[in-house]
Design an enzyme around this catalytic site. Structure first.
Site, PDB file in Angstrom:
ATOM      1  N   CYS A  48       0.844  -1.186   0.000  1.00  0.00           N
ATOM      2  CA  CYS A  48       0.000   0.000   0.000  1.00  0.00           C
ATOM      3  C   CYS A  48       0.883   1.241   0.000  1.00  0.00           C
ATOM      4  CB  CYS A  48      -0.875  -0.013   1.241  1.00  0.00           C
ATOM      5  SG  CYS A  48      -1.786  -1.551   1.411  1.00  0.00           S
ATOM      6  N   ARG A  77       2.631   1.880  -7.357  1.00  0.00           N
ATOM      7  CA  ARG A  77       2.662   0.679  -6.514  1.00  0.00           C
ATOM      8  C   ARG A  77       1.447  -0.196  -6.757  1.00  0.00           C
ATOM      9  NH1 ARG A  77       6.023   2.122  -1.690  1.00  0.00           N
ATOM     10  NH2 ARG A  77       5.050   0.443  -0.522  1.00  0.00           N
ATOM     11  N   TRP A 125      -3.746  -1.841  -1.709  1.00  0.00           N
ATOM     12  CA  TRP A 125      -3.669  -2.956  -2.667  1.00  0.00           C
ATOM     13  C   TRP A 125      -4.273  -4.141  -1.913  1.00  0.00           C
ATOM     14  CZ3 TRP A 125      -2.126  -4.411  -7.571  1.00  0.00           C
ATOM     15  CH2 TRP A 125      -1.766  -5.721  -7.793  1.00  0.00           C
ATOM     16  N   ASN A 151      -0.388  -0.272   6.576  1.00  0.00           N
ATOM     17  CA  ASN A 151       0.196  -1.020   5.465  1.00  0.00           C
ATOM     18  C   ASN A 151       0.813  -2.263   6.086  1.00  0.00           C
ATOM     19  OD1 ASN A 151       1.494  -1.890   3.218  1.00  0.00           O
ATOM     20  ND2 ASN A 151       3.006  -0.239   3.141  1.00  0.00           N
ATOM     21  N   GLY A 152       0.465  -3.463   5.576  1.00  0.00           N
ATOM     22  CA  GLY A 152       1.048  -4.690   6.125  1.00  0.00           C
ATOM     23  C   GLY A 152      -0.041  -5.702   6.459  1.00  0.00           C
ATOM     24  N   GLU A 534      13.757 -19.919 -18.113  1.00  0.00           N
ATOM     25  CA  GLU A 534      13.376 -18.567 -17.669  1.00  0.00           C
ATOM     26  C   GLU A 534      14.489 -17.569 -17.982  1.00  0.00           C
ATOM     27  OE1 GLU A 534      10.917 -16.952 -16.979  1.00  0.00           O
ATOM     28  OE2 GLU A 534      11.581 -15.202 -15.836  1.00  0.00           O
ATOM     29  N   LYS A 538      13.918 -14.196 -20.325  1.00  0.00           N
ATOM     30  CA  LYS A 538      14.256 -12.827 -19.887  1.00  0.00           C
ATOM     31  C   LYS A 538      15.118 -12.128 -20.928  1.00  0.00           C
ATOM     32  CE  LYS A 538      11.766 -12.134 -16.910  1.00  0.00           C
ATOM     33  NZ  LYS A 538      10.921 -13.152 -17.243  1.00  0.00           N
ATOM     34  N   GLU A 541      13.059 -11.335 -24.114  1.00  0.00           N
ATOM     35  CA  GLU A 541      11.969 -10.348 -24.069  1.00  0.00           C
ATOM     36  C   GLU A 541      12.461  -8.943 -23.747  1.00  0.00           C
ATOM     37  OE1 GLU A 541       8.836 -10.858 -21.190  1.00  0.00           O
ATOM     38  OE2 GLU A 541      10.142 -11.891 -19.807  1.00  0.00           O
ATOM     39  N   HIS A 557      22.060 -34.544 -27.931  1.00  0.00           N
ATOM     40  CA  HIS A 557      21.017 -35.017 -28.862  1.00  0.00           C
ATOM     41  C   HIS A 557      20.710 -33.982 -29.923  1.00  0.00           C
ATOM     42  CE1 HIS A 557      20.395 -38.511 -26.364  1.00  0.00           C
ATOM     43  NE2 HIS A 557      20.365 -37.715 -25.320  1.00  0.00           N
ATOM     44  N   LYS A 660       2.028  -6.286 -20.399  1.00  0.00           N
ATOM     45  CA  LYS A 660       2.193  -6.899 -19.077  1.00  0.00           C
ATOM     46  C   LYS A 660       1.194  -8.031 -18.888  1.00  0.00           C
ATOM     47  CE  LYS A 660       3.734  -7.649 -15.015  1.00  0.00           C
ATOM     48  NZ  LYS A 660       5.005  -8.416 -14.923  1.00  0.00           N
TER      49      LYS A 660
END
Ligand code: AGP
Length: 665
Positions: A48, A77, A125, A151-152, A534, A538, A541, A557, A660
């Protein structure tokens, strides 16, 4: 032999009488009835936004305008509701609205609040409790004299809620924050001092919090407290500021004070006093913020991706928080699927896309080992169009950061039509995929702004580990001490991730040296294979470089034909303490490519000197058990891609052709 890859318990060892299982099916709500083992030393970055302003005792519009401006700077955020509270001559005045800041501004336009001397503002959030006007912050005490923002996550929420309700207070929201507002008001009424009231109440809270409060009877003052959640103070001339990060007030002052754990701050226009949990005065560290406003929203990093890579200790720590009780028994508080259904599951199918699918691949190794259930990992867009074998004994796990990926959503619908139970692992509260699933395990990575997923990836892997341990415990595959041992190791992972982050300079130098390459191959075995995939994604992209990940055993192979003089090959090496001689096999793979002219970059554990004769570059990671290694071994690859793309002058956060969230098929 490390704990995570010790041979699975023989059936004879499996717990007899599953009714002993301590795990009970729980509702969607975050069941905070038990204190949980907060992860040691984890600085949790709350999701938050928090802003505070205290100015001259002559009321004006400045407190409100500073608060709204600060909230606007914290919009990056991510949030789903916003609110402000003002200290005015007519007492505390509050306004809060679900949705974006515009909704709040519109409401204030049509129905203005009076001039004020202080203001606290909040963007929420939602992690638990829907985004709504009632659940938005600030929260008021019953008499309306006190306003609080938070916040938390307060872990002993349920006990405190029961205490407040038993005193006759009728709660208006589903949040833990409102309970704190009532506790603080009651303490102030008893003590008569807002700082002391904050100190005594915050001492009773468990979990993570940043709190700001104002009270009608203490004009021109804001009191705050923090634990495992950020709070900074901005020093002005005849005015002072507070924020969850400096972005909240950087346009007004660059002189800031850093608050430590469990400290309480009392701010007026001309004074800032900080005390510790025992009430002793503290002199906070003063520093000058040398970031510009745009950098401030990135926490001083050049890109959101770089910031989010550094947010990963908190993302993993946040995702772990609140999942186990004192005895280490797991409670997946949002995963509401009956135990009998989970015990009858005979197949797990993970559906996801891109990075989320690679998290699923890591999950496969862990869940199969711990639960002895076959786990398939399917690209959502393929799953949908083949004729999968799915029935009521299939648990489909849909992994999605955004919760809006159309390919994954359509696959979820397809799976449900076939009778499968669907559990979503998602980072966005209330998104479409979790809403359509039978159960949800939310990751708590906070909003991920960069298109290239990093902290969400580690949070997804963490959630998959939790799911695997939960199922193993529920189905009797693991004894509580085994689960505890792995939970204890997981709790150490955030600090191990931080150790890798601390080597960023070395990785950055290597990335810059290689900014001219046009092809990179990635190799890995076992859980290192999805890490290699992965790492390649990265680089593709964000640096627009042809990159490909292979299972190291696949090299001979075919792919080894690609090795030519100077070909860059990044190899993720498993722990030398692992099983099946995997380590030796991968070292020989390094030799094979090196002998053919490759430039080898090796990701290897501290102390693993077997790789040194064949590595041109080594990215060191802390020792971990085999199955948990991806949480550290992917981090150098994230940094490598981010820094190489930056060295090429590319738009790291918004790479070409990508969105996104891919909300089209
Ligand atoms: C990862 O860096 C990419 N942005 C992409 O592969 C992403 O992981 C994929 O589109 C899935 O997104 P989701 O997790 O929001 O469903």
């Amino acid at each position: 032999m490390d704990a995570a890859t010790a041979p699975p318990p023989s059936p004879a060892r499996w717990r007899v009488g599953l009714e002993q299982s301590p795990v009970s099916s729980v509702t969607f709500r975050h069941a905070r009835e038990h204190r949980v083992k907060a992860c040691r030393g984890i600085i949790l970055k709350g999701m938050c936004g928090i802003v505070g302003y205290v100015g001259p005792l002559t009321p004006s519009d400045r407190p409100l305008s500073v608060a709204l401006e600060g909230l606007a700077r914290l919009e990056y955020r991510g949030y789903d509701s916003a609110g402000v509270a003002l200290a005015t001559p007519d007492g505390v005045q509050m306004r809060k609205k679900a949705g974006k800041l515009k909704n709040l501004r519109d409401s204030l336009e049509t129905d203005p609040l009076p001039a004020a001397t202080a203001a606290i503002g909040h963007t929420r959030w939602a992690t638990h409790g829907a985004p709504s006007d009632e659940n938005a912050h600030p929260h008021l005490s019953a008499d309306g004299k006190l306003a609080l923002i938070h916040n938390g996550i307060i872990e002993n929420f349920a006990a405190l809620r029961a205490e407040v309700e038993s005193s006759g207070v009728r709660l208006r929201s589903e949040t833990d924050s409102e309970v704190v507002a009532h506790l603080l008001a009651r303490a102030f009424d008893a003590i008569g001092d807002l700082t002391e009231a904050m100190r005594t109440v915050s001492a009773r809270l468990q979990g993570a919090y940043t709190l700001l409060a104002i009270h009608e009877d203490v004009p021109g003052v804001i009191v705050g407290a923090r634990r495992n959640s950020p709070l900074v103070i901005g020093l002005g001339e005849g005015e002072n500021f507070l924020g969850s990060d400096v972005a909240a007030f950087i346009s007004h002052t660059r002189t800031a004070l850093e608050m430590g754990q469990d400290q309480i701050v009392t701010v007026s226009a001309d004074e800032v006093r900080v005390i510790d949990a025992d009430g002793a005065p503290v002199t906070p560290r003063e520093y000058t913020v040398d970031w510009d406003a745009s950098a401030a929203v990135k926490g001083g990093f050049d890109t959101f991706m770089a910031k989010e890579i550094h947010d990963q200790p908190a993302a993993v720590g946040d995702t772990l928080l609140g999942r186990a009780d004192e005895t280490g028994r797991l409670r997946l508080d949002e995963a509401r699927i009956d135990e009998s259904v989970l015990r009858s599951v005979d197949t797990i199918i993970v559906i996801a896309c891109g990075t989320a699918a690679y998290a699923g691949h890591v999950a496969k190794y862990a869940i199969e080992h711990w639960c002895r259930i076959p786990v398939e990992v399917e690209l959502a867009h393929e799953f949908r169009y083949r004729d999968p074998i799915v029935n009521e004994k299939t648990l489909v796990v849909a992994i999605s950061q955004s919760g809006e990926t159309m390919d994954t959503l359509m696959a979820v619908r397809h799976a449900r039509e076939q009778g499968a139970q669907v559990l979503a692992i998602c980072n966005t509260y209330g998104a479409t995929i979790p809403r359509e699933a039978d159960a949800v395990l939310y990751t708590h990575a906070g909003p991920e702004v960069a298109v290239a997923s990093t902290k969400a990836f580690l949070a997804q892997i963490t959630a998959c580990y939790l799911l695997g341990l939960y199922l193993a415990q529920l189905r009797g595959n693991m004894f509580i001490d085994e689960t505890q041992a792995l939970l204890a190791e997981l709790a150490e992972m955030p600090s191990k991730i931080q150790e890798v982050l601390d080597t960023e300079g070395h990785i950055t130098d290597v990335a810059r040296d290689l900014s001219g390459v046009d092809s990179v191959l990635f190799l890995g075995r076992h859980v290192g294979f999805p890490v290699a995939l992965e790492g390649a994604l990265k680089l593709k992209e964000i640096a627009y470089i042809h990159a490909e990940g292979f299972a190291a055993g696949e090299l001979k192979h075919g792919p080894i034909a690609l090795i030519d003089q100077g070909q860059v090959v990044i190899i993720v090496v498993p722990s030398p303490r692992g099983r099946d001689q995997l380590h030796a096999k991968v070292v020989s793979n390094i030799q094979e490519v090196r002998a053919r002219g490759a430039r080898t970059i090796v990701v290897a554990e501290e102390g693993d000197d077997n790789v040194e004769p064949y590595a041109d570059v080594i990215f060191r990671v802390p020792q971990t058990s085999t199955l948990l290694a991806p949480l550290v071994s992917v981090v150098p690859l994230q940094i490598f891609a981010c820094q190489l793309a930056s060295a090429k002058g590319l738009d790291v956060d918004q790479p070409r052709n990508l969105a996104k969230s891919v909300t089209v098929e």
